[in-house]
Scaffold this motif. Structure first.
Motif, PDB file in Angstrom:
ATOM      1  N   ARG A 202       0.823  -1.196   0.000  1.00 13.36           N
ATOM      2  CA  ARG A 202       0.000   0.000   0.000  1.00 13.36           C
ATOM      3  C   ARG A 202       0.870   1.263   0.000  1.00 13.36           C
ATOM      4  NH1 ARG A 202      -3.028  -1.331   3.759  1.00 13.36           N
ATOM      5  NH2 ARG A 202      -1.979  -0.387   5.525  1.00 13.36           N
ATOM      6  N   MET A 203       1.988   1.238   0.704  1.00 14.77           N
ATOM      7  CA  MET A 203       2.882   2.394   0.762  1.00 14.77           C
ATOM      8  C   MET A 203       3.513   2.669  -0.596  1.00 14.77           C
ATOM      9  SD  MET A 203       4.579   1.661   4.513  1.00 14.77           S
ATOM     10  CE  MET A 203       5.555   3.174   4.640  1.00 14.77           C
ATOM     11  N   VAL A 204       3.864   1.610  -1.319  1.00 16.78           N
ATOM     12  CA  VAL A 204       4.398   1.780  -2.677  1.00 16.78           C
ATOM     13  C   VAL A 204       3.352   2.443  -3.564  1.00 16.78           C
ATOM     14  CG1 VAL A 204       5.122   0.553  -4.764  1.00 16.78           C
ATOM     15  CG2 VAL A 204       6.044  -0.120  -2.554  1.00 16.78           C
TER      16      VAL A 204
ATOM     17  N   GLY B 265      -7.289  -4.820  -9.319  1.00 13.09           N
ATOM     18  CA  GLY B 265      -5.903  -5.256  -9.240  1.00 13.09           C
ATOM     19  C   GLY B 265      -5.306  -5.496 -10.622  1.00 13.09           C
ATOM     20  N   ILE B 266      -6.069  -6.113 -11.503  1.00 11.85           N
ATOM     21  CA  ILE B 266      -5.590  -6.382 -12.866  1.00 11.85           C
ATOM     22  C   ILE B 266      -5.431  -5.082 -13.644  1.00 11.85           C
ATOM     23  CG2 ILE B 266      -6.158  -7.463 -15.067  1.00 11.85           C
ATOM     24  CD1 ILE B 266      -5.169  -9.395 -12.893  1.00 11.85           C
TER      25      ILE B 266
ATOM     26  N   SER C  99       0.128  -5.393  -7.202  1.00 14.01           N
ATOM     27  CA  SER C  99      -1.280  -5.367  -7.626  1.00 14.01           C
ATOM     28  C   SER C  99      -2.163  -6.147  -6.673  1.00 14.01           C
ATOM     29  CB  SER C  99      -1.410  -5.930  -9.047  1.00 14.01           C
ATOM     30  OG  SER C  99      -0.637  -5.177  -9.961  1.00 14.01           O
ATOM     31  N   GLY C 100      -1.574  -6.627  -5.578  1.00 14.72           N
ATOM     32  CA  GLY C 100      -2.365  -7.285  -4.548  1.00 14.72           C
ATOM     33  C   GLY C 100      -2.394  -8.792  -4.608  1.00 14.72           C
ATOM     34  N   PHE C 101      -1.533  -9.397  -5.425  1.00 15.29           N
ATOM     35  CA  PHE C 101      -1.510 -10.847  -5.547  1.00 15.29           C
ATOM     36  C   PHE C 101      -0.284 -11.405  -4.820  1.00 15.29           C
ATOM     37  CE2 PHE C 101      -4.047  -9.380  -9.039  1.00 15.29           C
ATOM     38  CZ  PHE C 101      -5.040 -10.340  -9.195  1.00 15.29           C
ATOM     39  N   ALA C 102      -0.531 -12.212  -3.792  1.00 17.64           N
ATOM     40  CA  ALA C 102       0.570 -12.796  -3.031  1.00 17.64           C
ATOM     41  C   ALA C 102       1.167 -13.993  -3.755  1.00 17.64           C
ATOM     42  CB  ALA C 102       0.084 -13.214  -1.645  1.00 17.64           C
ATOM     43  N   ASP C 103       0.390 -14.596  -4.631  1.00 18.83           N
ATOM     44  CA  ASP C 103       0.834 -15.803  -5.333  1.00 18.83           C
ATOM     45  C   ASP C 103       0.965 -15.516  -6.827  1.00 18.83           C
ATOM     46  OD1 ASP C 103       1.225 -18.837  -5.356  1.00 18.83           O
ATOM     47  OD2 ASP C 103      -0.438 -18.600  -6.772  1.00 18.83           O
ATOM     48  N   LEU C 104       2.134 -15.786  -7.389  1.00 26.69           N
ATOM     49  CA  LEU C 104       2.405 -15.460  -8.794  1.00 26.69           C
ATOM     50  C   LEU C 104       1.544 -16.279  -9.744  1.00 26.69           C
ATOM     51  CD1 LEU C 104       4.121 -13.705 -10.643  1.00 26.69           C
ATOM     52  CD2 LEU C 104       5.877 -15.486 -10.614  1.00 26.69           C
ATOM     53  N   SER C 105       1.337 -17.558  -9.427  1.00 30.49           N
ATOM     54  CA  SER C 105       0.535 -18.398 -10.320  1.00 30.49           C
ATOM     55  C   SER C 105      -0.911 -17.914 -10.372  1.00 30.49           C
ATOM     56  CB  SER C 105       0.592 -19.862  -9.861  1.00 30.49           C
ATOM     57  OG  SER C 105       0.051 -20.007  -8.561  1.00 30.49           O
ATOM     58  N   THR C 106      -1.446 -17.446  -9.233  1.00 30.52           N
ATOM     59  CA  THR C 106      -2.805 -16.900  -9.213  1.00 30.52           C
ATOM     60  C   THR C 106      -2.889 -15.646 -10.070  1.00 30.52           C
ATOM     61  OG1 THR C 106      -3.204 -17.760  -6.983  1.00 30.52           O
ATOM     62  CG2 THR C 106      -4.640 -15.972  -7.752  1.00 30.52           C
ATOM     63  N   PHE C 107      -1.864 -14.818  -9.984  1.00 27.10           N
ATOM     64  CA  PHE C 107      -1.830 -13.599 -10.793  1.00 27.10           C
ATOM     65  C   PHE C 107      -1.838 -13.935 -12.282  1.00 27.10           C
ATOM     66  CE2 PHE C 107       0.920 -10.535 -13.124  1.00 27.10           C
ATOM     67  CZ  PHE C 107       0.040  -9.465 -13.123  1.00 27.10           C
ATOM     68  N   TYR C 108      -0.990 -14.871 -12.707  1.00 26.97           N
ATOM     69  CA  TYR C 108      -0.943 -15.261 -14.117  1.00 26.97           C
ATOM     70  C   TYR C 108      -2.317 -15.774 -14.570  1.00 26.97           C
ATOM     71  CZ  TYR C 108       3.987 -14.854 -15.389  1.00 26.97           C
ATOM     72  OH  TYR C 108       5.220 -14.365 -15.722  1.00 26.97           O
ATOM     73  N   ARG C 109      -2.929 -16.597 -13.732  1.00 27.26           N
ATOM     74  CA  ARG C 109      -4.212 -17.184 -14.097  1.00 27.26           C
ATOM     75  C   ARG C 109      -5.294 -16.113 -14.212  1.00 27.26           C
ATOM     76  NH1 ARG C 109      -4.089 -20.532 -10.490  1.00 27.26           N
ATOM     77  NH2 ARG C 109      -5.503 -19.671  -8.909  1.00 27.26           N
TER      78      ARG C 109
ATOM     79  N   LEU D 106      -6.146  -2.270  -2.606  1.00 25.82           N
ATOM     80  CA  LEU D 106      -5.036  -3.051  -2.074  1.00 25.82           C
ATOM     81  C   LEU D 106      -5.225  -3.376  -0.602  1.00 25.82           C
ATOM     82  CD1 LEU D 106      -1.973  -1.337  -3.784  1.00 25.82           C
ATOM     83  CD2 LEU D 106      -2.976  -3.568  -4.311  1.00 25.82           C
ATOM     84  N   GLU D 107      -6.088  -2.622   0.081  1.00 31.69           N
ATOM     85  CA  GLU D 107      -6.349  -2.866   1.494  1.00 31.69           C
ATOM     86  C   GLU D 107      -7.428  -3.914   1.694  1.00 31.69           C
ATOM     87  OE1 GLU D 107      -6.857   0.798   3.756  1.00 31.69           O
ATOM     88  OE2 GLU D 107      -6.097   1.903   2.030  1.00 31.69           O
ATOM     89  N   ALA D 108      -8.161  -4.233   0.642  1.00 34.76           N
ATOM     90  CA  ALA D 108      -9.267  -5.189   0.765  1.00 34.76           C
ATOM     91  C   ALA D 108      -8.723  -6.576   1.101  1.00 34.76           C
ATOM     92  CB  ALA D 108     -10.059  -5.231  -0.538  1.00 34.76           C
ATOM     93  N   THR D 109      -9.272  -7.194   2.135  1.00 37.31           N
ATOM     94  CA  THR D 109      -8.778  -8.505   2.556  1.00 37.31           C
ATOM     95  C   THR D 109      -9.822  -9.589   2.332  1.00 37.31           C
ATOM     96  OG1 THR D 109      -9.485  -7.962   4.821  1.00 37.31           O
ATOM     97  CG2 THR D 109      -7.163  -7.569   4.244  1.00 37.31           C
ATOM     98  N   THR D 110     -10.959  -9.465   3.003  1.00 39.94           N
ATOM     99  CA  THR D 110     -12.039 -10.443   2.858  1.00 39.94           C
ATOM    100  C   THR D 110     -13.387  -9.727   2.837  1.00 39.94           C
ATOM    101  OG1 THR D 110     -12.360 -10.754   5.241  1.00 39.94           O
ATOM    102  CG2 THR D 110     -10.696 -12.145   4.158  1.00 39.94           C
ATOM    103  N   ILE D 111     -14.398 -10.444   2.374  1.00 37.76           N
ATOM    104  CA  ILE D 111     -15.748  -9.894   2.380  1.00 37.76           C
ATOM    105  C   ILE D 111     -16.188  -9.603   3.810  1.00 37.76           C
ATOM    106  CG2 ILE D 111     -18.177 -10.404   1.894  1.00 37.76           C
ATOM    107  CD1 ILE D 111     -17.296 -12.041  -0.473  1.00 37.76           C
TER     108      ILE D 111
END
Length: 313
Positions: A149-151, A257-258, A279-289, A218-223
């Motif tokens: 978020r700071m970035v 995020g995308i 962009s808020g994705f902790a996992d690279l494979s999830t981001f690619y998908r 970027l601050e959104a975590t869960t519903i």
């Protein structure tokens, strides 16, 4: 964003690239850590295979998140191993240096917080100790999310940037000193003040949340955390969110995020892993998908297409 007083120390490598004075790729020596007037800065550094760092000592707290790579962190006489996902805290005036492992150059984000900012949190400041955090994945996630978020705030370069950066710096300091591993997601979120009308409807409250989500996604975590933030039930929140946007909360957050990832791919030369992280994705494979599903091509292909279109102009 141009931050006053920041200079890169990239060893004048012909392969060094940087889209911002706070970002550097393929650096051979450590970046300069000169802070802006408000005293808070986040640097992003991607080390070259031959990276070398001399001993360094600074008059500010440094919080380092390793996105990738492995090696050892020297803190005076202590030598501590690091790998992707580790977080280190370096107290003011602590001698330190990073030594990457052979064949494992690191990529990292460094949060720098000056002593004047620390003075506003004297109790927290007294608890700062150099070393690797051991609070588990929840603490690491909190640090990574706050730095992300700071970035984003730093890159926006709004008039409120300095104040926003200091607020997040205090949150970050508390996160590395007094983190409660049992707290629920969203407990640290600030409740929204819908508007001056104390009788705002639930729909108006959710609409304000939707409007602010454009810059706070970027601050959104869960519903559940979002619903709790608005003092609404999960059922009411999800119903109104879909009614007002035509989509689900999760899909909207991912869409934002995308869109941010597309902007970074267009305007910077950041590695794909950093684009995913910012962009808020902790996992690279999830981001690619997700990116491929929503855009119709991979992040690398999208960047190549944009670069090709630009070269034809």
């Amino acid at each position: 964003m141009i931050v006053p007083g920041i200079q890169l120390m990239s060893g004048n490598s012909p392969h060094s690239q940087s889209s911002s004075p706070t970002r550097a790729r393929q650096v051979r020596t450590a970046m300069s850590e000169q802070l802006p007037p408000w005293g808070v800065l986040v640097l992003e550094s991607h080390h070259a295979p031959d990276f070398s760092m001399q001993w360094r000592e600074h008059a500010f707290v440094k919080i380092v998140y390793f996105l990738s790579g492995a090696g050892v962190f020297h803190l005076d006489d202590r030598v501590i191993e690091f790998s992707a996902g580790d977080v280190f805290v370096i107290a003011p005036h602590q001698r330190n240096r990073i030594c990457d492992g052979e064949g494992t150059p690191s990529s990292l984000y460094v949060g720098c917080i000056c002593e004047n900012v620390l003075k506003a949190e004297p109790v927290t400041a007294e608890k700062i100790a150099s070393g690797k955090l051991s609070g588990g994945s929840r603490q690491t996630h909190f640090v990574a999310s706050t730095l992300r978020r700071m970035v984003y705030t730093q890159d926006l370069a709004l008039a409120s940037c300095g104040v926003d950066m200091m607020i997040d710096a205090w949150r970050l300091l508390r996160g590395v000193t007094d983190f409660d591993c049992n707290r629920k997601e969203g407990d640290d979120a600030v409740a929204l003040e819908p508007n001056s009308d104390a009788h705002a409807t639930d729909a108006e409250i959710v609409q304000q949340y939707i409007d602010e989500l454009q810059t706070s996604f970027l601050e959104a975590t869960t519903i559940d955390a979002a619903a709790n933030q608005l003092n609404l039930s999960r059922r009411t929140f999800t119903h109104l969110f879909r009614e007002l946007t035509g989509t689900t909360w999760l899909r909207r957050v991912r869409e934002l995020g995308i869109e941010h990832a597309k902007k970074l791919l267009q305007e910077t030369d950041l590695p794909i892993a950093s684009v995913a992280f910012e962009s808020g994705f902790a996992d690279l494979s999830t981001f690619y998908r997700r990116f491929t599903s929503m855009v119709g091509q991979s992040p690398a292909a999208y960047r190549q297409q944009v670069e090709g279109s630009s070269s034809e102009l």
